[in-house]
Design a protein around this motif. Structure first.
Motif, PDB file in Angstrom:
ATOM      1  N   MET A   1     -72.312 -28.557   9.324  1.00 35.00           N
ATOM      2  CA  MET A   1     -71.054 -29.030   8.724  1.00 35.00           C
ATOM      3  C   MET A   1     -69.892 -28.266   9.340  1.00 35.00           C
ATOM      4  N   THR A   2     -68.893 -28.996   9.786  1.00 34.58           N
ATOM      5  CA  THR A   2     -67.750 -28.356  10.427  1.00 34.58           C
ATOM      6  C   THR A   2     -66.825 -27.768   9.390  1.00 34.58           C
ATOM      7  N   SER A   3     -65.894 -26.906   9.874  1.00 34.59           N
ATOM      8  CA  SER A   3     -64.925 -26.296   8.961  1.00 34.59           C
ATOM      9  C   SER A   3     -64.048 -27.352   8.319  1.00 34.59           C
ATOM     10  N   ALA A   4     -63.678 -28.386   9.087  1.00 32.53           N
ATOM     11  CA  ALA A   4     -62.825 -29.446   8.547  1.00 32.53           C
ATOM     12  C   ALA A   4     -63.531 -30.205   7.437  1.00 32.53           C
ATOM     13  N   GLN A   5     -64.865 -30.416   7.633  1.00 35.19           N
ATOM     14  CA  GLN A   5     -65.613 -31.118   6.602  1.00 35.19           C
ATOM     15  C   GLN A   5     -65.722 -30.297   5.327  1.00 35.19           C
ATOM     16  N   ARG A   6     -65.867 -28.972   5.483  1.00 32.27           N
ATOM     17  CA  ARG A   6     -66.025 -28.112   4.326  1.00 32.27           C
ATOM     18  C   ARG A   6     -64.771 -28.060   3.479  1.00 32.27           C
ATOM     19  N   THR A   7     -63.606 -28.189   4.125  1.00 31.23           N
ATOM     20  CA  THR A   7     -62.349 -28.022   3.401  1.00 31.23           C
ATOM     21  C   THR A   7     -61.707 -29.346   3.004  1.00 31.23           C
ATOM     22  N   SER A   8     -62.356 -30.501   3.373  1.00 26.25           N
ATOM     23  CA  SER A   8     -61.803 -31.781   2.956  1.00 26.25           C
ATOM     24  C   SER A   8     -61.935 -31.918   1.450  1.00 26.25           C
ATOM     25  N   ILE A   9     -61.020 -32.661   0.876  1.00 24.56           N
ATOM     26  CA  ILE A   9     -60.999 -32.800  -0.579  1.00 24.56           C
ATOM     27  C   ILE A   9     -61.700 -34.099  -0.972  1.00 24.56           C
ATOM     28  N   PRO A  10     -62.794 -34.029  -1.729  1.00 27.72           N
ATOM     29  CA  PRO A  10     -63.527 -35.228  -2.156  1.00 27.72           C
ATOM     30  C   PRO A  10     -62.877 -35.854  -3.385  1.00 27.72           C
ATOM     31  N   TRP A  11     -61.867 -36.665  -3.157  1.00 29.46           N
ATOM     32  CA  TRP A  11     -61.072 -37.167  -4.269  1.00 29.46           C
ATOM     33  C   TRP A  11     -61.878 -37.999  -5.255  1.00 29.46           C
ATOM     34  N   ILE A  12     -62.825 -38.795  -4.775  1.00 31.57           N
ATOM     35  CA  ILE A  12     -63.572 -39.674  -5.683  1.00 31.57           C
ATOM     36  C   ILE A  12     -64.410 -38.891  -6.681  1.00 31.57           C
ATOM     37  N   PRO A  13     -65.286 -37.956  -6.236  1.00 28.43           N
ATOM     38  CA  PRO A  13     -66.041 -37.184  -7.245  1.00 28.43           C
ATOM     39  C   PRO A  13     -65.148 -36.296  -8.112  1.00 28.43           C
ATOM     40  N   MET A  14     -64.025 -35.819  -7.558  1.00 30.44           N
ATOM     41  CA  MET A  14     -63.113 -35.010  -8.361  1.00 30.44           C
ATOM     42  C   MET A  14     -62.489 -35.858  -9.469  1.00 30.44           C
ATOM     43  N   ALA A  15     -62.021 -37.059  -9.095  1.00 31.08           N
ATOM     44  CA  ALA A  15     -61.418 -37.941 -10.099  1.00 31.08           C
ATOM     45  C   ALA A  15     -62.452 -38.375 -11.130  1.00 31.08           C
ATOM     46  N   ALA A  16     -63.676 -38.646 -10.672  1.00 30.70           N
ATOM     47  CA  ALA A  16     -64.738 -39.046 -11.598  1.00 30.70           C
ATOM     48  C   ALA A  16     -65.046 -37.933 -12.588  1.00 30.70           C
ATOM     49  N   THR A  17     -65.088 -36.700 -12.100  1.00 31.54           N
ATOM     50  CA  THR A  17     -65.382 -35.566 -12.977  1.00 31.54           C
ATOM     51  C   THR A  17     -64.286 -35.403 -14.032  1.00 31.54           C
ATOM     52  N   ALA A  18     -63.020 -35.476 -13.603  1.00 32.55           N
ATOM     53  CA  ALA A  18     -61.908 -35.337 -14.547  1.00 32.55           C
ATOM     54  C   ALA A  18     -61.952 -36.439 -15.607  1.00 32.55           C
ATOM     55  N   LEU A  19     -62.248 -37.671 -15.187  1.00 33.93           N
ATOM     56  CA  LEU A  19     -62.310 -38.781 -16.138  1.00 33.93           C
ATOM     57  C   LEU A  19     -63.489 -38.627 -17.100  1.00 33.93           C
ATOM     58  N   LEU A  20     -64.640 -38.189 -16.567  1.00 31.66           N
ATOM     59  CA  LEU A  20     -65.824 -38.027 -17.417  1.00 31.66           C
ATOM     60  C   LEU A  20     -65.590 -36.933 -18.452  1.00 31.66           C
ATOM     61  N   TRP A  21     -65.079 -35.778 -18.009  1.00 30.37           N
ATOM     62  CA  TRP A  21     -64.806 -34.699 -18.958  1.00 30.37           C
ATOM     63  C   TRP A  21     -63.684 -35.079 -19.923  1.00 30.37           C
ATOM     64  N   GLY A  22     -62.651 -35.747 -19.399  1.00 28.77           N
ATOM     65  CA  GLY A  22     -61.549 -36.154 -20.258  1.00 28.77           C
ATOM     66  C   GLY A  22     -61.976 -37.181 -21.295  1.00 28.77           C
ATOM     67  N   SER A  23     -62.942 -38.040 -20.928  1.00 29.07           N
ATOM     68  CA  SER A  23     -63.395 -39.075 -21.862  1.00 29.07           C
ATOM     69  C   SER A  23     -64.152 -38.497 -23.045  1.00 29.07           C
ATOM     70  N   ALA A  24     -64.638 -37.252 -22.934  1.00 28.68           N
ATOM     71  CA  ALA A  24     -65.384 -36.647 -24.039  1.00 28.68           C
ATOM     72  C   ALA A  24     -64.513 -36.544 -25.291  1.00 28.68           C
ATOM     73  N   PHE A  25     -63.248 -36.208 -25.111  1.00 31.02           N
ATOM     74  CA  PHE A  25     -62.355 -36.039 -26.266  1.00 31.02           C
ATOM     75  C   PHE A  25     -62.140 -37.376 -26.991  1.00 31.02           C
ATOM     76  N   THR A  26     -62.012 -38.457 -26.211  1.00 33.61           N
ATOM     77  CA  THR A  26     -61.846 -39.776 -26.818  1.00 33.61           C
ATOM     78  C   THR A  26     -63.146 -40.251 -27.448  1.00 33.61           C
ATOM     79  N   ALA A  27     -64.284 -39.988 -26.785  1.00 33.57           N
ATOM     80  CA  ALA A  27     -65.579 -40.403 -27.322  1.00 33.57           C
ATOM     81  C   ALA A  27     -65.846 -39.735 -28.670  1.00 33.57           C
ATOM     82  N   ILE A  28     -65.458 -38.480 -28.804  1.00 30.35           N
ATOM     83  CA  ILE A  28     -65.624 -37.780 -30.086  1.00 30.35           C
ATOM     84  C   ILE A  28     -64.819 -38.478 -31.167  1.00 30.35           C
ATOM     85  N   GLN A  29     -63.581 -38.866 -30.844  1.00 31.83           N
ATOM     86  CA  GLN A  29     -62.736 -39.559 -31.820  1.00 31.83           C
ATOM     87  C   GLN A  29     -63.370 -40.885 -32.262  1.00 31.83           C
TER      88      GLN A  29
END
Length: 317
Positions: A1-29
């Motif tokens: 894995m190159t240095s550029a690959q290591r430092t690229s930002i994986p927006w899709i899994p990051m956004a998915a993680t934020a949405l999944l964790w954020g949805s916990a508060f609504t699911a509890i409600q």
């Protein structure tokens, strides 16, 4: 894995993680009208254990060492049992978005515990950040007490943030010997134990609950825990620890948007301002001023990066 690959930002899994964790508060409600806070906590942990059980049989989750049983049990009781029960109880009178903003103050409590018991010295910048974040948390709590929720509910959510911080301190040494999945599995297993006597009543709640309430509880275990761990792990493997930590700041935003979209809840402007203060204070207190020095030896560089990422793995569940 190159240095550029290591430092690229994986927006899709990051956004998915934020949405999944954020949805916990609504699911509890969604689940709360038909389920008690303890029932939600017990079912969420039970679902997580069942989902991860095949990993144990396949050898992806190692056996727990006898010397680590007490620490892992303490981690489970604080980070799973106390955190989830207090959060669910708080959300009985505090909307999901406000609860997410209060939980965002958890790193503040982690820093305070480090100062009290580990001799950590955050320095002037860190202390200033702590002051700003605590001011924001108090603003959110007081606003909730006078508006959409009760002050007691807000204090319970802050208590959940404090217990989560305690679990981080307990979990940190464990992450040197166990993966994030192993900590989630064994932590949930121990976290279930004090709630098991409530099982007969929980079964009755499942039988009487509306279908969408039960689906919300299932989502908490499957989506907000198991799936979120997978997307979070992908994030950590694909980018740097500092870039991955951006997810933690996106969770309250995701929770606010989901709460507004699905439940029509809009927090007071004062609460939003307090939440922004919490995030700003946490950023000031936890982000280092200077970038870490690059290590020439590739093996050492990987080891340093892995150590930081292991600390982040247990940041959310």
């Amino acid at each position: 894995m190159t240095s550029a690959q290591r430092t690229s930002i994986p927006w899709i899994p990051m956004a998915a993680t934020a949405l999944l964790w954020g949805s916990a508060f609504t699911a509890i409600q969604v689940a709360l009208p038909d389920y008690s806070p303890a029932a939600i906590a017990l079912l969420r942990m039970a679902i997580t254990v069942v989902v991860l059980l095949p990993c144990l049989f396949l050898g992806r989750i190692g056996r727990l060492r006898r010397a680590d049983v007490l620490r892992m049990a303490a981690f489970g009781l604080t980070g799973m049992t106390a955190y989830q029960v207090l959060l669910c109880a708080g959300e009985e009178s505090v909307d999901a978005g406000t609860a997410a903003m209060l939980i965002a103050a958890s790193p503040v409590f982690t820093t305070v515990l480090g100062m009290a018991f580990l001799g950590d010295r955050p320095g002037p910048r860190g202390l200033a950040g702590l002051g700003v974040a605590l001011t924001g948390a108090l603003t959110v709590a007081v606003t909730s007490g006078g508006g959409s929720g009760s002050l007691m509910g807000a204090l319970m959510v802050l208590g959940a943030a404090a217990t989560q911080a305690t679990s981080f301190a307990l979990q940190k040494p464990l992450l040197k010997r166990y993966s994030g999945a192993e900590c989630v599995f064994y932590g949930s297993l121990f976290g279930m134990l004090p709630l098991l006597p409530l099982s007969p009543g929980v079964v009755g709640q499942v039988a009487a609950a509306g279908g969408h309430r039960t689906l919300a509880v299932l989502w908490l275990g499957l989506g907000c825990t198991a799936m979120a761990f997978w997307t979070w792990s992908r994030t950590l493997r694909a980018t740097t620890a500092s870039a991955a930590s951006l997810v933690l700041y996106a969770v309250p935003v995701a929770a606010l948007l989901l709460d507004a979209a699905f439940l029509g809840n809009l927090p007071a402007l004062n609460a939003v301002g307090g939440g922004l203060l919490v995030l700003a204070g946490v950023a000031v207190a936890t982000v280092r001023g200077a970038a870490p020095r690059r290590v020439r030896v590739k093996g050492a560089e990987r080891a340093e990066s892995s150590a930081v990422k292991r600390e982040l793995v247990g940041g959310r569940r």
